[in-house]
Scaffold this motif. Sequence first.
Motif, PDB file in Angstrom:
ATOM      1  N   SER A  36       2.507  16.788  -1.990  1.00  0.00           N
ATOM      2  CA  SER A  36       1.835  15.510  -2.261  1.00  0.00           C
ATOM      3  C   SER A  36       0.754  15.632  -3.341  1.00  0.00           C
ATOM      4  CB  SER A  36       1.197  14.970  -0.978  1.00  0.00           C
ATOM      5  OG  SER A  36       0.311  15.926  -0.447  1.00  0.00           O
ATOM      6  N   LYS A  58       1.840  12.000   1.462  1.00  0.00           N
ATOM      7  CA  LYS A  58       1.431  13.195   2.205  1.00  0.00           C
ATOM      8  C   LYS A  58       2.552  14.225   2.083  1.00  0.00           C
ATOM      9  CE  LYS A  58       3.277  11.282   6.458  1.00  0.00           C
ATOM     10  NZ  LYS A  58       3.182  10.950   7.822  1.00  0.00           N
ATOM     11  N   VAL A  65       0.854  -1.189   0.000  1.00  0.00           N
ATOM     12  CA  VAL A  65       0.000   0.000   0.000  1.00  0.00           C
ATOM     13  C   VAL A  65       0.892   1.241   0.000  1.00  0.00           C
ATOM     14  CG1 VAL A  65      -1.776   1.275   1.278  1.00  0.00           C
ATOM     15  CG2 VAL A  65      -1.735  -1.237   1.348  1.00  0.00           C
ATOM     16  N   GLU A  74       4.755   4.949   3.304  1.00  0.00           N
ATOM     17  CA  GLU A  74       4.242   6.308   3.489  1.00  0.00           C
ATOM     18  C   GLU A  74       5.285   7.302   2.991  1.00  0.00           C
ATOM     19  OE1 GLU A  74       1.743   6.573   7.432  1.00  0.00           O
ATOM     20  OE2 GLU A  74       3.460   5.231   7.687  1.00  0.00           O
ATOM     21  N   LYS A 126       0.881   5.446   0.480  1.00  0.00           N
ATOM     22  CA  LYS A 126       0.180   6.671   0.903  1.00  0.00           C
ATOM     23  C   LYS A 126       1.144   7.836   0.708  1.00  0.00           C
ATOM     24  CE  LYS A 126      -3.628   4.845   2.561  1.00  0.00           C
ATOM     25  NZ  LYS A 126      -4.707   4.890   1.584  1.00  0.00           N
ATOM     26  N   GLU A 130      -1.185   7.436  -5.750  1.00  0.00           N
ATOM     27  CA  GLU A 130      -0.942   6.436  -4.692  1.00  0.00           C
ATOM     28  C   GLU A 130      -1.053   5.017  -5.240  1.00  0.00           C
ATOM     29  OE1 GLU A 130      -3.565   7.597  -1.449  1.00  0.00           O
ATOM     30  OE2 GLU A 130      -1.921   8.798  -0.577  1.00  0.00           O
ATOM     31  N   ASN A 144       3.342   5.096  -8.892  1.00  0.00           N
ATOM     32  CA  ASN A 144       4.144   5.847  -7.924  1.00  0.00           C
ATOM     33  C   ASN A 144       5.575   5.290  -7.931  1.00  0.00           C
ATOM     34  OD1 ASN A 144       5.361   6.060  -5.100  1.00  0.00           O
ATOM     35  ND2 ASN A 144       3.682   7.543  -5.004  1.00  0.00           N
ATOM     36  N   LEU A 189       3.285  -1.138   4.149  1.00  0.00           N
ATOM     37  CA  LEU A 189       2.749   0.211   3.930  1.00  0.00           C
ATOM     38  C   LEU A 189       3.930   1.143   3.666  1.00  0.00           C
ATOM     39  CD1 LEU A 189       0.592   2.475   4.081  1.00  0.00           C
ATOM     40  CD2 LEU A 189       0.962   2.518   6.565  1.00  0.00           C
TER      41      LEU A 189
END
Length: 312
Positions: free
Chosen positions: A54, A50, A46, A86, A48, A59, A64, A84
């Motif tokens: 961003s 920010k 996954v 981030e 994400k 995503e 990406n 994950l």
Amino acid sequence: MGVDSVAVRAPASSANLGPGFDIFGLALNEPYDVVKATKIGDRELVVKVKGRFSEGVPEKVEENSAGLAAKALLTDFAIKEGVLIEVEKGVKPGMGLGSSAASAVAAVYALNKLFSLNLSRRDLIMFSAQGEKASAGSAHADNVSAALLGGFVIVKPHSYEAQSIEPPNSLALCIAMPDVKPPAKKTGVARSILPRSVSLIRAVHNTSMACWMVASLTNGDVSEFGRAMEDLIVEPRRAKMVPGYSKVKRLALEAGAAGVVISGAGPTMLAVVDKKAVKPEAVAEAMRRGFESAGLASQCFVTSPGKGASTV
Ligand code: HSE
């Protein structure tokens, strides 16, 4: 005992530096991205995004650069655990400052630590470069090598091998980012307009200048390094994509820059300055005026060569 989470920062970078298309890269001291990789137990990857820059960064894993690089690594090592990723974007995307590379390198470096993979330098570069396919369509390794190793890097074509040279302390970098909206997949577009073949005379010129740059840097001569940043192959084609290119270049040289080039695939421009002889702030201001004369606001700042990726 293993860890569940690793955070890594990786810097912006400037590729090509004139005659070193797809060969030279230079890590900047700032800005940088931070990527945190966390084990999440199931089988999914996954992403994400920010942070300050961003907006508009996809995503979707395949779109990406951090996601694409992470997927390549996890697939290659048959890692079943979910992760994950981030991404905190400190490097503005699409400006020619190695934004996609910073994210990809930070992700690969973090996964290397998270799963104790002990990857070689070559493998770190190779997996990170897969992330470049998201925006450039090809796995060029100049920005990722700079973001990984820091300093000035030289990349061998098609091998993911790179060497780093520590630049002299007197090297200052002036960055001028015009306020333009780059086209989608800008690097891919900027690569599509390049010549498929070049004349011997241009190839000799660029090779000579590139070698001159490396020798000058090794000798600590910023002035000669900058003067050799002259590219007859790529930059003449890309100059048209940078409004105000000629004016920015002329004003920066008049203000004392040793050399001025398009940073990576643009539209940011980079000037190198010997700060023992010239005030870099005056060069950055001249670049701002250059873009202004083309009707563009710009963000201009002075930085220095930076270190490569590290855990935070
Ligand atoms: N060497 C690459 C290019 C860098 O100029 O297309 C892209 O950031």
